[in-house]
Design a protein around this motif. Structure first.
Motif, PDB file in Angstrom:
ATOM      1  N   ALA A  64      40.367  18.089  38.629  1.00 41.95           N
ATOM      2  CA  ALA A  64      40.960  17.492  37.658  1.00 41.95           C
ATOM      3  C   ALA A  64      40.834  18.559  36.425  1.00 41.95           C
ATOM      4  O   ALA A  64      41.766  18.507  35.402  1.00 41.95           O
ATOM      5  N   GLU A  65      40.136  19.520  36.638  1.00 42.86           N
ATOM      6  CA  GLU A  65      39.978  20.770  35.572  1.00 42.86           C
ATOM      7  C   GLU A  65      41.197  21.668  36.084  1.00 42.86           C
ATOM      8  O   GLU A  65      40.845  22.654  35.047  1.00 42.86           O
ATOM      9  N   ARG A  66      41.581  21.726  36.783  1.00 41.66           N
ATOM     10  CA  ARG A  66      42.660  22.754  37.103  1.00 41.66           C
ATOM     11  C   ARG A  66      44.296  22.380  36.446  1.00 41.66           C
ATOM     12  O   ARG A  66      44.547  21.329  36.211  1.00 41.66           O
ATOM     13  N   GLY A  67      44.641  23.538  36.329  1.00 47.02           N
ATOM     14  CA  GLY A  67      45.980  23.671  35.388  1.00 47.02           C
ATOM     15  C   GLY A  67      47.148  23.338  36.379  1.00 47.02           C
ATOM     16  O   GLY A  67      48.002  22.784  35.977  1.00 47.02           O
ATOM     17  N   TYR A  68      47.040  23.748  37.800  1.00 46.87           N
ATOM     18  CA  TYR A  68      48.200  23.271  38.456  1.00 46.87           C
ATOM     19  C   TYR A  68      47.829  22.942  39.948  1.00 46.87           C
ATOM     20  O   TYR A  68      46.671  23.125  40.137  1.00 46.87           O
ATOM     21  N   LEU A  69      48.755  22.296  40.448  1.00 53.57           N
ATOM     22  CA  LEU A  69      48.396  21.672  41.904  1.00 53.57           C
ATOM     23  C   LEU A  69      49.276  22.513  42.789  1.00 53.57           C
ATOM     24  O   LEU A  69      50.453  22.952  42.412  1.00 53.57           O
ATOM     25  N   ALA A  70      48.689  23.007  43.683  1.00 56.19           N
ATOM     26  CA  ALA A  70      49.481  23.899  44.775  1.00 56.19           C
ATOM     27  C   ALA A  70      49.932  25.176  44.272  1.00 56.19           C
ATOM     28  O   ALA A  70      50.879  25.785  44.751  1.00 56.19           O
ATOM     29  N   GLY A  71      49.399  25.487  42.920  1.00 59.17           N
ATOM     30  CA  GLY A  71      50.072  26.581  42.373  1.00 59.17           C
ATOM     31  C   GLY A  71      51.449  26.445  41.705  1.00 59.17           C
ATOM     32  O   GLY A  71      52.027  27.353  41.423  1.00 59.17           O
ATOM     33  N   VAL A  72      52.192  25.113  41.876  1.00 53.87           N
ATOM     34  CA  VAL A  72      53.444  25.050  41.450  1.00 53.87           C
ATOM     35  C   VAL A  72      53.736  23.902  40.590  1.00 53.87           C
ATOM     36  O   VAL A  72      54.883  23.791  39.913  1.00 53.87           O
TER      37      VAL A  72
END
Length: 117
Positions: A64-72
């Motif tokens: 939940a803290e990440r800005g992107y999913l799978a980098g895309v």
């Protein structure tokens, strides 16, 4: 003195956990069962579910803290469901297969991945 109070307030704000992301219609416990059924831990470390050195895909800790999913994709519940439903349609170069998840299954898995463990 005001600078000290501002510093203390800032430090207290930084120590707070980010709000939990809610996935509409998602049941995190059902998501956990689906993660186990589909064998996601064969490739990913998933918080709260035993894995055995899975390192093909990224660890799904603090997702939940990440800005992107799978980098895309921007990290939103809708995009998480989109990714889970058909990863190669989002990124043809991904190693993650299309597992044939139903829309409901993807919502439940997203609810588990966004929940705090």
């Amino acid at each position: 003195m005001p600078a000290l109070l501002l510093s203390a307030a800032f430090a207290a704000g930084c120590a707070q956990e980010p709000p939990e992301v809610q996935v509409a219609g998602g049941d995190a416990e059902l998501g956990r069962a689906l993660i186990e059924r589909y064998g996601c831990v064969a490739c990913h470390t998933v918080p709260g579910i035993p894995s055995y050195g899975a390192n093909v895909g990224p660890p799904l800790v603090h997702l939940a803290e990440r800005g992107y999913l799978a980098g895309v994709l921007p990290n939103t519940p809708g995009d998480m469901v989109r990714w889970l439903r058909d990863p190669p349609a989002v990124d043809p170069r991904t190693a993650m297969p299309n597992l044939g998840l139903s829309p409901a299954e993807a919502v439940h898995i997203a609810a588990y991945l966004y929940a705090r463990h």
